[in-house]
Design an enzyme around this catalytic site. Structure first.
Site, mmCIF file in Angstrom:
data_model
loop_
_atom_site.group_PDB
_atom_site.id
_atom_site.type_symbol
_atom_site.label_atom_id
_atom_site.label_comp_id
_atom_site.label_asym_id
_atom_site.label_seq_id
_atom_site.Cartn_x
_atom_site.Cartn_y
_atom_site.Cartn_z
ATOM 1 N N HIS A 1 0.811 -1.094 0.015
ATOM 2 C CA HIS A 1 0.068 -0.018 -0.151
ATOM 3 C C HIS A 1 0.955 1.075 0.147
ATOM 4 O O HIS A 1 1.419 1.770 1.066
ATOM 5 C CB HIS A 1 -0.958 0.124 1.446
ATOM 6 N N HIS B 1 -5.312 -0.247 5.657
ATOM 7 C CA HIS B 1 -5.217 0.702 6.790
ATOM 8 C C HIS B 1 -6.084 0.766 7.884
ATOM 9 O O HIS B 1 -6.782 1.749 8.100
ATOM 10 C CB HIS B 1 -4.908 1.861 6.299
ATOM 11 N N ASN C 1 -5.303 9.808 6.649
ATOM 12 C CA ASN C 1 -6.634 8.954 6.587
ATOM 13 C C ASN C 1 -6.546 7.527 6.555
ATOM 14 O O ASN C 1 -5.971 7.348 5.420
ATOM 15 C CB ASN C 1 -7.594 9.602 5.633
ATOM 16 N N ASP D 1 1.001 2.917 3.786
ATOM 17 C CA ASP D 1 0.445 3.724 2.959
ATOM 18 C C ASP D 1 1.005 5.268 2.924
ATOM 19 O O ASP D 1 0.412 6.387 3.150
ATOM 20 C CB ASP D 1 -0.831 4.045 4.014
ATOM 21 N N HIS E 1 2.979 14.169 -0.143
ATOM 22 C CA HIS E 1 2.357 15.739 -0.853
ATOM 23 C C HIS E 1 3.522 16.700 -0.632
ATOM 24 O O HIS E 1 4.710 16.420 -0.047
ATOM 25 C CB HIS E 1 1.298 16.006 0.341
#
Length: 423
Positions: A60, A231, A276, A303, A307
């Site tokens: 992931h 997750h 999240n 995960d 950004h």
């Protein structure tokens, strides 16, 4: 490709299992023995004090290409993965174009073939454009992907999810579900707990996660689809999955290192704590840890969600959701779970290297004949997390400034050295 001989590597951090030499030839592990005479013209790697582990697998990650290369690229993301000891990663499909057809998937595969430093096996979407409405052609996409996911959004319509599971079950592939009931989100952005109430933040309730997990386990039981839940973050999620496994449902799940290390008591007014699902309560964190101990949680996955610095500079309310994790993952799990005695070293390796391969059918390992996917780790080295030193283009992590134990020094993928920072 030159042969590689790893010399005198520890088989566990304690050294109780002894040391071994490992000969790699033609991209495979040719021999493991207490001592191997170096073949002519081989590359020798002295590994005194280093522990050899199977290459890690992260099922992931977000590598952001195509479509969002200002956040991360295949090149930077897989370089970061190699630095973290990973030899296989699976990027999620929230991309532009979304990999919802063979033609769109090919745009991503072309970048992977050109730029990936390690094995990179993408997910295709469950629905067109990840909108939760129109199903994609699972049979056409299945040979090229790890599985199917609309990660970033849950499939809201039960009938759509049922039909998706039926179609994916026919391919034998995994459906990796992002479980989130949109109607319960109410514009929240951190856990709906004490910190949110005390600091005037809008919370995300735990039910928004576990309610859809409950539905998807029921649908997987009905359809026979292999369901992998992404997750997980709540105590209720752990219990639902535990009970599903007890009933024989083909359900597996993952959680992230940050959910095992932190809870909402650790929150700061900083975007590096925003992801999240969010960091939940201490009760949730303890339930996740217990799920890792008893086998309810199968896999630890980062995960990894990079950004830009600007997107992560706007505090808890307005920063983009997502943190990076590839370069801190094994050290975080070792520090917070193994050193504390919660799980064994072997259990960590199972969750981060062996079980992902078993569930998804990936190659590699640490036995003679296996594809040579290996990492060498110094589990005695303590280091301070300095995000500016990351190879990832993303720098936002809740582990910034933390002291972790365990440093990856060399990674070998498919018999090739892809990362090497030995002194």
């Amino acid at each position: 490709m030159k042969d590689i001989l790893i010399q005198n590597a520890l088989l566990s951090p304690s050294g109780k299992e002894g040391t071994a030499d490992i000969l790699i030839s033609g991209g495979r592990i040719k021999e493991i023995a207490p001592h191997i005479e170096p073949p002519h013209d081989c590359h020798e790697i002295p590994a005194d004090g280093l522990t050899v582990i199977p290459g890690l697998v992260d099922v992931h990650v977000h590598l952001r290409e195509p479509g969002f290369s200002y956040k991360e690229t295949i090149a930077t993301g897989t370089a970061a993965a190699a630095a973290g000891g990973f030899t296989t990663v699976c990027p999620m499909p929230n991309l532009s174009p979304a990999p919802d057809s063979p033609e769109n998937l090919e745009k991503q595969l072309e970048l992977i073939r050109r730029d990936a430093k390690i094995e990179t096996i993408p997910f295709a979407t469950i629905t067109r454009l990840r909108l939760g409405n129109e199903l994609v052609d699972y049979k056409a996409l299945a040979p090229m992907v790890a599985g199917f996911s609309d990660d970033g959004s849950g499939v809201q319509d039960e009938d759509v999810m049922r039909e998706a599971m039926k179609g994916i079950a026919e391919t034998g592939k995994i459906l990796a579900a992002h479980c989130e009931v949109n109607a319960l989100l109410k514009k929240g952005y951190i856990h709906d707990g004490e910190y949110a109430r005390e600091h005037g933040h809008r919370g995300i309730c735990s039910e928004s996660e576990w309610r859809e997990i409950e539905r998807d386990i029921r649908l997987a039981e009905e359809t026979g689809c292999r369901l992998h839940i992404c997750h997980i973050s709540t105590a209720e999620s752990v219990e639902l999955i535990r009970k599903g496994k007890e009933r024989g449902v083909q359900v597996t799940c993952e959680t992230g290192p940050h959910y095992l290390a932190f809870c909402d008591e650790d929150l700061q007014e900083d975007g590096r704590f925003k992801m999240n699902p969010p960091l939940r309560s201490r009760r949730d964190m303890e339930a996740l840890r217990q799920g890792a101990v008893d086998g309810t949680i199968d896999v630890i996955a980062t995960d990894h969600a990079p950004h830009s610095a600007e997107e992560k500079s706007k505090g808890l309310e307005k920063s983009a959701m997502g943190v990076v994790g590839l370069e801190t993952s094994i050290a975080a799990v070792y520090t917070y779970m193994v050193k504390t005695g919660l799980i064994s070293f072997e259990r960590m390796i199972e969750m981060m290297a062996l079980k992902p391969r078993e569930i998804f059918g990936f190659k590699g390992g640490l036995n003679a004949g296996d594809r040579a996917d290996i990492a060498l780790v110094d589990f005695n080295r303590e280091w301070i997390v300095e995000p500016s030193e990351f190879l990832s283009a993303g720098k936002s992590t809740p582990f910034a400034g933390c002291s972790l134990t365990g440093k990856v020094l060399t990674t070998i993928a498919n018999g090739k050295i892809v990362f090497d920072k030995r002194d």
